[in-house]
Design a protein around this motif. Structure first.
Motif, PDB file in Angstrom:
ATOM      1  N   TYR A   1       0.831  -1.192   0.000  1.00 25.46           N
ATOM      2  CA  TYR A   1       0.000   0.000   0.000  1.00 25.46           C
ATOM      3  C   TYR A   1       0.869   1.247   0.000  1.00 25.46           C
TER       4      TYR A   1
ATOM      5  N   PHE B   1       0.409  -5.499   9.025  1.00 28.51           N
ATOM      6  CA  PHE B   1       1.206  -4.542   8.270  1.00 28.51           C
ATOM      7  C   PHE B   1       2.636  -4.415   8.787  1.00 28.51           C
ATOM      8  N   GLY B   2       3.531  -4.124   7.874  1.00 22.15           N
ATOM      9  CA  GLY B   2       4.889  -3.742   8.244  1.00 22.15           C
ATOM     10  C   GLY B   2       4.888  -2.344   8.812  1.00 22.15           C
ATOM     11  N   SER B   3       6.028  -1.912   9.273  1.00 22.52           N
ATOM     12  CA  SER B   3       6.145  -0.627   9.967  1.00 22.52           C
ATOM     13  C   SER B   3       6.185   0.570   9.030  1.00 22.52           C
ATOM     14  N   GLY B   4       6.299   0.325   7.747  1.00 23.23           N
ATOM     15  CA  GLY B   4       6.261   1.422   6.791  1.00 23.23           C
ATOM     16  C   GLY B   4       7.638   1.916   6.373  1.00 23.23           C
TER      17      GLY B   4
ATOM     18  N   PRO C   1      -4.466   4.698   2.937  1.00 22.02           N
ATOM     19  CA  PRO C   1      -3.615   3.777   2.166  1.00 22.02           C
ATOM     20  C   PRO C   1      -4.330   3.312   0.899  1.00 22.02           C
TER      21      PRO C   1
ATOM     22  N   PHE D   1       3.624   0.641   2.748  1.00 24.75           N
ATOM     23  CA  PHE D   1       3.434  -0.422   3.731  1.00 24.75           C
ATOM     24  C   PHE D   1       3.299  -1.761   3.026  1.00 24.75           C
TER      25      PHE D   1
ATOM     26  N   GLN E   1       0.702   5.264   1.044  1.00 26.65           N
ATOM     27  CA  GLN E   1      -0.073   6.240   1.811  1.00 26.65           C
ATOM     28  C   GLN E   1       0.585   7.601   1.699  1.00 26.65           C
TER      29      GLN E   1
END
Lengths: 116, 111
Positions: B36, B101-104, B44, B89, B38
């Motif tokens: 995603y 989700f991962g931490s971005g 997102p 993400f 964002q």
């Protein structure tokens, strides 16, 4: 693409009050919706899975009595933050899936909650 | 539950260069891996996804690779443009039941 809305987009409340956030799928039906919490500059933390017509399933560490979820129809899920405290201040965002298995997730615009 | 880790947390590239973001996951049962984008103040948006029965998927300048054995997947953006600047993400899901989700990664593309 599919549209998911949230209301309100921004809310400020006093400590101890309850706040209800709505998540709606505007042009499709969603048997499952997800609620996330996002802290500033951080990732989306899954809070719970909202299931239409049945109880929500909560992630470990999320208090179900604190964050009440109701999925009363195929287009609406609500998250109520009960007896809100300043530490509940956050960005709450929902998503709903489109597709045979709900694989494509569409996110709402989010609700920013500030508890004073 | 599933644990998704994402690296790097920030990435700065020159316009036209490539960008690679990597994620690892812990649950070998996970079989769907979306990415995603964002933008600041926005929701997102799905940009690409891959299922566990596929090793690579490409959509114009964006590609995703998956190594099931190693439990990691990567996002590749080629010929980056300033409008690619955003937070990205990764996520992992088992049968679309839940999404972790991962931490971005904050990507900054310098003109």
């Amino acid at each position: 693409g599919a549209v998911v809305s949230q209301h309100p987009s921004w809310v400020i409340c006093k400590s101890g009050t309850s706040v209800k956030i709505e998540c709606r799928s505007l042009d499709f039906q969603a048997t499952t919706m997800f609620w996330y919490r996002q802290f500033p500059k951080q990732s989306l933390m899954l809070m719970a899975t909202s299931n239409e017509g049945s109880k929500a399933t909560y992630e470990q560490g999320v208090e179900k009595d604190k964050f009440l979820i109701n999925h009363a129809s195929l287009t609406l899920s609500t998250l109520t933050v009960t007896s809100a405290h300043p530490e509940d201040s956050s960005f709450y965002i929902c998503s709903a899936g489109v597709g045979p298995a709900g694989e494509t997730q569409y996110f709402g615009p989010g609700t920013r909650l500030l508890v004073l | 539950g599933e644990n998704v880790e994402q690296h790097p947390s920030t990435l700065s590239v020159q316009e036209g260069d490539s960008a690679v973001i990597k994620c690892t996951y812990s649950d070998s049962a996970s079989n769907y891996f979306p990415w995603y984008k964002q933008e600041l103040g926005k929701r997102p948006q799905l940009i690409i996804d891959i299922r566990s029965n596929v090793g690579e998927k490409k959509d114009q300048r964006i590609a995703v690779t998956l190594n099931k054995t190693a439990k990691h997947f990567s996002l590749h953006i080629t010929e980056t443009q300033p409008e690619d600047s955003a937070v990205y993400f990764c996520a992992a899901s088992y049968n679309f039941n839940k999404f972790y989700f991962g931490s971005g990664t904050k990507l900054n593309v310098k003109p």
